[in-house]
Design an enzyme around this catalytic site. Structure first.
Site, PDB file in Angstrom:
ATOM      1  N   HIS A   1     -36.334 -82.315 -37.571  1.00  0.00           N
ATOM      2  CA  HIS A   1     -37.457 -82.216 -38.569  1.00  0.00           C
ATOM      3  C   HIS A   1     -38.531 -81.453 -38.063  1.00  0.00           C
ATOM      4  O   HIS A   1     -38.901 -80.508 -38.613  1.00  0.00           O
ATOM      5  CB  HIS A   1     -37.674 -83.561 -39.303  1.00  0.00           C
ATOM      6  N   GLU A   2     -38.966 -82.082 -36.941  1.00  0.00           N
ATOM      7  CA  GLU A   2     -40.135 -81.310 -36.275  1.00  0.00           C
ATOM      8  C   GLU A   2     -39.953 -79.778 -35.831  1.00  0.00           C
ATOM      9  O   GLU A   2     -40.769 -78.878 -35.799  1.00  0.00           O
ATOM     10  CB  GLU A   2     -40.579 -82.235 -35.211  1.00  0.00           C
TER      11      GLU A   2
ATOM     12  N   HIS B   1     -40.855 -72.543 -38.532  1.00  0.00           N
ATOM     13  CA  HIS B   1     -41.440 -71.873 -39.631  1.00  0.00           C
ATOM     14  C   HIS B   1     -42.736 -71.173 -38.872  1.00  0.00           C
ATOM     15  O   HIS B   1     -43.003 -70.167 -39.449  1.00  0.00           O
ATOM     16  CB  HIS B   1     -41.864 -72.924 -40.337  1.00  0.00           C
TER      17      HIS B   1
ATOM     18  N   HIS C   1     -40.420 -77.371 -38.793  1.00  0.00           N
ATOM     19  CA  HIS C   1     -41.785 -76.858 -38.775  1.00  0.00           C
ATOM     20  C   HIS C   1     -42.109 -76.001 -37.627  1.00  0.00           C
ATOM     21  O   HIS C   1     -42.907 -74.968 -37.857  1.00  0.00           O
ATOM     22  CB  HIS C   1     -42.527 -78.275 -38.574  1.00  0.00           C
TER      23      HIS C   1
END
Length: 650
Positions: free
Chosen positions: A439-440, A446, A443
Site C-alpha cells: 500500500h505505502e 505515485h 503511494h
C-alpha cells in the site's frame, strides 16, 4: 541532484528557517516587481521557493515522527508559527493572486497549476477584509499547533503504558516470535511485557487467551490521551469558524472544495449505499463469531473479543492462521520481492545506495529507467519506542523543471511499524504487514514516477484527496495473488517456497469477515464527515458516534471507548471531512485492478497505460479526466462490490 539526508541542527531552529523564509519573501517580492509576468519567468521561480522550504524543513518534521525526542519536539513546535504565518501571508497576498490571474499556461499541466492556485487563493480568503484575513491566520496557526499537540499526546500515552504478564498460562497460544519480543525480567524471573505499540498490542488482542487481560489492554488503548478531548473541541470550533469566514455553511463543504466528490449528499449517499450492501453480510459474520465465543461460555461478545475469535474462526473455517505466513515473510526478502515486482511491472530498477540515514536499519534505493537515475526512496520499516505508530509515505523532493530548464528528481520516505528484528530473530511479517508495505509503496511510486514538469501538480501534489489513495490501494491488491507471492514467500530458515495451499488460503482470507471491516471503515468515515457538517462539542461528539454505532457497529463497543481521542487521521493528519476518501478511491482502485489483472494474468498494455496516464502525470489533470483518458471510460462503481464479493448483497 539528490539532497543528502542530514540531521538538522536543532539549536538553529527556528532562526535558520526564519532566514530561509525571509529570503523566499524577498525573491517573491522581486518577482512581483518584474513587468513581464509569464509562466516560465514568474510561476516556475515562485514554485521553486516552495521546494526550498520542503527540502529544508521536511527532515525535521520527518525526524519528529520517526526519532521523536525533546529536541525534535522543541525545534518542530518553534517552527510552526513561522511556517503558518509565511504560508498564510502568501495565500492571502492580493498582488500574487492578481499576478496568477494574468497568466495563461502553455499546456494542460501549467493551466492546472494556475487553476488550482487561483482556487486556493480564494479558499485562503484573498478577497476578504483585512480583519478576517488576520483571523484566518490566527486560526491556521492554532490548528497547526493543536494537530501537533494531538499527535504528541497520543505518542506519549502510547509509550507510557505497559502490561506485565507473569503467569505463563496467560500467554499460551501467543506466537513465539511475539513472546520473544515481549520477554523481559522482573525480580529475577521471566515475564512478558505488552505495550500499546501496534505489533505488541495486536499480538495479545489476537492471540492472548486471558479475556480480562485483553480487556485491560483494550481499555488502555481506547482511552489513550484523554487530554485530546479538549483539543478536539477547539479544533472543531476553529474549523467551523474558518469555514464560515470563507462563506461555507460548514467545514465539510470547505473540505469538498478541493476533492472529487461534488457535494455532501454525494459522500453521505455513497457511504450509506455501501453500508446497506455490507450489513446483511456483516450480520452473518457476527453470528458466526458469537456462536464460536459461546463454545467458550461467553454469552456476550465484546469488542476486545473480536480479534481473538476472528482469528479462531479463520483457523476453523479456512484452516488458516496469519502466524502460518510469518515464517515465509522475512522483511528483507519481502522488500526485495516487492522491488523486483514493481521493476518488472513498470520497466525500472532499484539500486541500493549507501547514503546518510537517521537509523541504521533504514534502507535506501535509487530508481533507474533505461540506465538513468530519476528518483530515490528510503524505507524505515521497524517499530521502535520513539517512532509514531502507523504506516505512511512522506514526500521530500518533487520531480519538476525549474525556470532555467534544469530537471530535479523526486525522493520519498516509506515508514512502517513492523515487528523489529533482533540479534536472535529476523523481522518476520504477517501477511497484513505485506499488504501494508505494498500500500505505502503504491503511494511512493505515485510520487516518484512523475514526469510532470510543474512542481505544484507533480507526484502527489495537487491530487484530489479522495483520489490520492487510488494508487496505493491498486498496488496492495496484488499482495494476495499467487504469481506475486511466489516471488518472495520463502521460509526464513529453510529457504523453501511457501506451499501452494497456503497461498490459496491467503487469497481465500482476503474477504474473510470483510463486511465487518467495511462497516467499521464506514463508521469512521460517517463520523468524520458528519462531525464536520455542524459544530459538535463535548458530549455531543460521543453522542454522534454512539448514534452511528447503533446502526453500524453490530458488536457495540464498551461505554468507556473514546475512539476519537486517538483518531489521528482527522485531528493530526489531513483527513478532516475526508476519511471517506479511502472508500471513494477504492472504487477507482478496484476497477483499475480488474482492468489490469484478468484471470491471474497481468495485462501489460493496461499496466503501461496506468503508468503513463496515472503514475507519471500526477495532478496535471483532474483524476477523473486522467482515468477516462486511460480506459476510455469512468470508473465502474460495481467493481468495489465485486472486490469484496458483495455483488449479491441486496
Amino acid at each position: 541532484m539528490f539532497v543528502p539526508f542530514t540531521s538538522p541542527d536543532f539549536d538553529k531552529f527556528p532562526d535558520a528557517l526564519k532566514a530561509l523564509l525571509e529570503e523566499n519573501e524577498s525573491s517573491i517580492k522581486s518577482l512581483l516587481q518584474e513587468k513581464k509576468r509569464d509562466y516560465r519567468s514568474f510561476v516556475r521561480p515562485y514554485m521553486e521557493t516552495f521546494e526550498k522550504v520542503d527540502l529544508f524543513f521536511t527532515p525535521l518534521a520527518h525526524l519528529n515522527s520517526v526519532e521523536n525526542s525533546k529536541r525534535t519536539q522543541q525545534a518542530y513546535e518553534a517552527s510552526l508559527p513561522l511556517l503558518s504565518h509565511y504560508h498564510t501571508k502568501l495565500s492571502q497576498n492580493r498582488e500574487l493572486f492578481e499576478a496568477f490571474s494574468q497568466i495563461t499556461g502553455e499546456d494542460r499541466a501549467q493551466q492546472e497549476v494556475v487553476r488550482q492556485e487561483l482556487r486556493d487563493f480564494r479558499l485562503s480568503g484573498v478577497d476578504l477584509p483585512e480583519k478576517k484575513k488576520k483571523r484566518l491566520e490566527t486560526i491556521d496557526l492554532r490548528l497547526s499547533e493543536l494537530n501537533n499537540h494531538f499527535s504528541q499526546n497520543l505518542l506519549d500515552a502510547t509509550n507510557a503504558y505497559e502490561l506485565i504478564i507473569e503467569d505463563p498460562k496467560d500467554v499460551e497460544g501467543v506466537p513465539e516470535s511475539d513472546l520473544e519480543l515481549a520477554k523481559t525480567e522482573k525480580e529475577g524471573k521471566t515475564v512478558w511485557k505488552f505495550t500499546l505499540q501496534i505489533p505488541s498490542y495486536m499480538a495479545y488482542m489476537t492471540y492472548g487467551p486471558n479475556r480480562s487481560l485483553r480487556e485491560e489492554l483494550y481499555r488502555a488503548y481506547v482511552t489513550r490521551a484523554p487530554k485530546n478531548q479538549a483539543i478536539i473541541d477547539e479544533i472543531l470550533r476553529l474549523r467551523d469558524e474558518k469555514a464560515k469566514i470563507l462563506g461555507f455553511d460548514h467545514f465539510s463543504e470547505l473540505s469538498l472544495a478541493t476533492k472529487m466528490a461534488p457535494k455532501d449528499e454525494a459522500v453521505i449517499g455513497f457511504l450509506n449505499e455501501l453500508a446497506d450492501a455490507a450489513l446483511p453480510h456483516a450480520e452473518k459474520e457476527v453470528e458466526k463469531l458469537q456462536a464460536l465465543a459461546k463454545e467458550d461460555g461467553i454469552e456476550e461478545l465484546e469488542s476486545y473479543d473480536v480479534a481473538y475469535y476472528s482469528e479462531k474462526l479463520k483457523k476453523r473455517d479456512l484452516d488458516f492462521d496469519d502466524e502460518m505466513t510469518r515464517p515465509y515473510f522475512e522483511q528483507g526478502r519481502v522488500l526485495q520481492g516487492l522491488l523486483d515486482f514493481v521493476s518488472e511491472l513498470f520497466g525500472i530498477s532499484f539500486e541500493p545506495v549507501d547514503v546518510p540515514v537517521w537509523n541504521e536499519k533504514v534502507k535506501v534505493f535509487d530508481l533507474q529507467e533505461r540506465g538513468e537515475t530519476f528518483a530515490r526512496i528510503y524505507f524505515d520499516l521497524e517499530a521502535r519506542k520513539n517512532k509514531r505508530g502507523g504506516a505512511w509515505m512522506n514526500d521530500w523532493q518533487t520531480h519538476h523543471e525549474d525556470e532555467k530548464g534544469a530537471e530535479h528528481p523526486a525522493s520519498a520516505f516509506v515508514v512502517c511499524n513492523f515487528q523489529p528484528s533482533t540479534q536472535a530473530t529476523p523481522s518476520l511479517l504477517r501477511h497484513d504487514d505485506v499488504v501494508t508495505l505494498f500500500h505505502e509503496m503504491g503511494h511512493a511510486i505515485h510520487h516518484l514516477f512523475s514526469k510532470v514538469k510543474e512542481r505544484f501538480v507533480s507526484g502527489i501534489h495537487g491530487v484530489e484527496w479522495d483520489a490520492v489513495e487510488f494508487p496505493s490501494q491498486f498496488l496492495e491488491n496484488f499482495a494476495y495473488e499467487r504469481s506475486v507471492l511466489e516471488r518472495f514467500a520463502r521460509h526464513h530458515e529453510t529457504g523453501r517456497p511457501m506451499p501452494e495451499t497456503l497461498m490459496r488460503k491467503i487469497k481465500q482470507s482476503k474477504n474473510f469477515l470483510a463486511a465487518m471491516g467495511i462497516l467499521r471503515q464506514i463508521e469512521f468515515a460517517l463520523f468524520d464527515f458528519m462531525l464536520h457538517q455542524k459544530l459538535y462539542q463535548g458530549d455531543e461528539i460521543q453522542a454522534l458516534l454512539d448514534t452511528l454505532r447503533a446502526r453500524l457497529a453490530l458488536i457495540k463497543p464498551p461505554s468507556y471507548n473514546r475512539f476519537q481521542w486517538g483518531f489521528a487521521h482527522i485531528f493530526a493528519g489531513g483527513y478532516a471531512a475526508g476519511y471517506y476518501s479511502y472508500k471513494w478511491a477504492e472504487v477507482l482502485s478496484a476497477d483499475a485492478f480488474f482492468a489490469c489483472f484478468d484471470s491471474g494474468r497481468i495485462r501489460t498494455d493496461r499496466m503501461d497505460g496506468y503508468k503513463h496516464y496515472i503514475l507519471e502525470r500526477g495532478a496535471s489533470e483532474p483524476m477523473q479526466e486522467l482515468y477516462r483518458e486511460w480506459l476510455g471510460r469512468g470508473p465502474d462503481p460495481k467493481a468495489l462490490m465485486k472486490l469484496y464479493d458483495l455483488v449479491d448483497a441486496r
